[in-house]
Design a protein around this motif. Structure first.
Motif, mmCIF file in Angstrom:
data_model
loop_
_atom_site.group_PDB
_atom_site.id
_atom_site.type_symbol
_atom_site.label_atom_id
_atom_site.label_comp_id
_atom_site.label_asym_id
_atom_site.label_seq_id
_atom_site.Cartn_x
_atom_site.Cartn_y
_atom_site.Cartn_z
ATOM 1 N N ALA A 77 0.994 -1.367 -0.408
ATOM 2 C CA ALA A 77 0.087 -0.095 0.204
ATOM 3 C C ALA A 77 0.936 2.145 0.131
ATOM 4 O O ALA A 77 2.664 1.028 0.241
ATOM 5 N N ARG A 78 0.584 2.597 -0.210
ATOM 6 C CA ARG A 78 0.711 3.402 -0.212
ATOM 7 C C ARG A 78 0.953 4.496 0.696
ATOM 8 O O ARG A 78 -0.624 4.758 0.608
ATOM 9 N N ASP A 79 1.219 4.935 1.490
ATOM 10 C CA ASP A 79 1.367 6.610 2.610
ATOM 11 C C ASP A 79 1.582 7.300 2.706
ATOM 12 O O ASP A 79 2.760 8.086 2.089
ATOM 13 N N VAL A 80 0.584 7.982 1.340
ATOM 14 C CA VAL A 80 0.991 9.359 0.468
ATOM 15 C C VAL A 80 1.536 10.714 1.305
ATOM 16 O O VAL A 80 2.496 11.286 0.727
ATOM 17 N N ASP A 81 0.983 10.220 2.390
ATOM 18 C CA ASP A 81 1.380 12.039 3.028
ATOM 19 C C ASP A 81 2.056 11.476 4.187
ATOM 20 O O ASP A 81 1.900 12.136 5.218
ATOM 21 N N GLY A 82 2.448 9.704 4.989
ATOM 22 C CA GLY A 82 3.366 9.755 6.088
ATOM 23 C C GLY A 82 2.141 9.955 7.680
ATOM 24 O O GLY A 82 2.797 9.378 8.072
ATOM 25 N N GLU A 83 1.029 10.012 7.158
ATOM 26 C CA GLU A 83 0.472 9.861 8.110
ATOM 27 C C GLU A 83 -0.034 8.981 8.747
ATOM 28 O O GLU A 83 -0.114 8.805 10.252
ATOM 29 N N VAL A 84 -0.324 7.274 8.425
ATOM 30 C CA VAL A 84 0.500 5.755 8.804
ATOM 31 C C VAL A 84 1.480 6.039 9.346
ATOM 32 O O VAL A 84 1.665 5.796 10.747
ATOM 33 N N PHE A 85 2.086 6.487 8.934
ATOM 34 C CA PHE A 85 4.129 6.064 9.154
ATOM 35 C C PHE A 85 4.458 6.929 10.977
ATOM 36 O O PHE A 85 4.814 6.392 11.844
ATOM 37 N N THR A 86 3.606 8.224 10.941
ATOM 38 C CA THR A 86 3.448 9.168 11.488
ATOM 39 C C THR A 86 2.288 8.784 12.759
ATOM 40 O O THR A 86 3.032 8.369 14.258
ATOM 41 N N ALA A 87 1.983 8.169 12.743
ATOM 42 C CA ALA A 87 0.469 7.559 14.147
ATOM 43 C C ALA A 87 1.300 6.723 14.372
ATOM 44 O O ALA A 87 1.292 5.881 15.554
ATOM 45 N N PHE A 88 1.969 5.961 13.664
ATOM 46 C CA PHE A 88 2.844 4.610 14.628
ATOM 47 C C PHE A 88 4.077 4.932 14.612
ATOM 48 O O PHE A 88 4.226 3.623 15.297
ATOM 49 N N GLY A 89 4.357 5.992 14.614
ATOM 50 C CA GLY A 89 6.203 6.600 15.851
ATOM 51 C C GLY A 89 6.798 6.458 15.149
ATOM 52 O O GLY A 89 7.541 6.154 15.502
ATOM 53 N N GLY A 90 6.867 6.467 14.243
ATOM 54 C CA GLY A 90 8.186 5.750 13.184
ATOM 55 C C GLY A 90 9.229 6.587 13.251
ATOM 56 O O GLY A 90 8.707 8.437 13.003
ATOM 57 N N LEU A 91 10.196 6.350 12.654
ATOM 58 C CA LEU A 91 11.635 7.465 12.784
ATOM 59 C C LEU A 91 12.355 7.713 11.906
ATOM 60 O O LEU A 91 13.019 8.684 11.818
ATOM 61 N N GLY A 92 12.219 6.739 10.905
ATOM 62 C CA GLY A 92 13.322 6.624 10.071
ATOM 63 C C GLY A 92 12.831 5.188 8.711
ATOM 64 O O GLY A 92 12.310 4.459 9.537
ATOM 65 N N MET A 93 13.499 4.875 8.481
ATOM 66 C CA MET A 93 13.524 4.157 7.711
ATOM 67 C C MET A 93 14.964 2.861 7.449
ATOM 68 O O MET A 93 15.861 3.485 7.506
ATOM 69 N N PRO A 94 14.604 1.503 7.360
ATOM 70 C CA PRO A 94 12.752 1.182 7.085
ATOM 71 C C PRO A 94 12.822 0.859 8.547
ATOM 72 O O PRO A 94 12.958 1.289 9.705
ATOM 73 N N THR A 95 10.877 1.357 9.019
ATOM 74 C CA THR A 95 10.366 0.903 10.319
ATOM 75 C C THR A 95 9.015 -0.264 9.809
ATOM 76 O O THR A 95 8.962 -0.256 9.600
ATOM 77 N N THR A 96 8.882 -1.187 11.299
ATOM 78 C CA THR A 96 8.607 -2.688 10.929
ATOM 79 C C THR A 96 7.593 -2.598 12.286
ATOM 80 O O THR A 96 8.466 -2.686 13.265
ATOM 81 N N VAL A 97 6.125 -2.462 11.700
ATOM 82 C CA VAL A 97 5.601 -2.997 12.943
ATOM 83 C C VAL A 97 4.855 -3.770 13.563
ATOM 84 O O VAL A 97 4.898 -4.833 11.824
#
Length: 128
Positions: A77-97
């Motif tokens: 899938a695509r997180d176009v605006d980074g909203e989901v990444f931010t919601a999970f507390g993502g800080l860098g790439m790659p991030t696995t939840v």
């Protein structure tokens, strides 16, 4: 989030089975490097564990090319605006939840995972 076929995917859709969500980007060498490991573990565990790769803010063509080169067959899938990444507390790439069957977060891991490290976490969180 839109998937690469234009369908909408929500995190709520993932409830019911443990899930591994991997955030990645085409510009990220570590993301590309770990994709074959995720594919290997996906093939071993797909009957009991869901996988979802989420690409951050890139054009579809570049993301699809990278996924194809890496041999990825798990859902993307695509997180176009980074909203989901931010919601999970993502800080860098790659991030696995790692999400349990209720959709609750067990771990948010930033950095590259090997197949062995990924499988060990799956065993620890979902199979022990």
């Amino acid at each position: 989030m839109p998937d690469f076929n234009g369908n909408i995917v929500t995190i709520a859709d993932l409830k019911g089975r443990p899930t591994v969500v991997n955030f990645w980007a085409a510009w990220c060498p570590a993301c590309y490097s770990e994709m074959p490991a995720f594919e290997k573990v996906y093939k071993l565990k797909r009957d009991s564990i869901q996988f979802l790769g989420i690409n951050l803010s890139e054009d579809v063509e570049a993301a699809l090319r990278i996924a194809k080169e890496a041999g990825v067959t798990y859902p993307l899938a695509r997180d176009v605006d980074g909203e989901v990444f931010t919601a999970f507390g993502g800080l860098g790439m790659p991030t696995t939840v790692f999400l349990d069957e209720r959709g609750s977060v067990i771990e948010v891991y930033t950095g590259e995972l090997t197949a062995g490290e990924l499988e060990a976490r799956i065993v620890k969180y979902f199979e022990s």
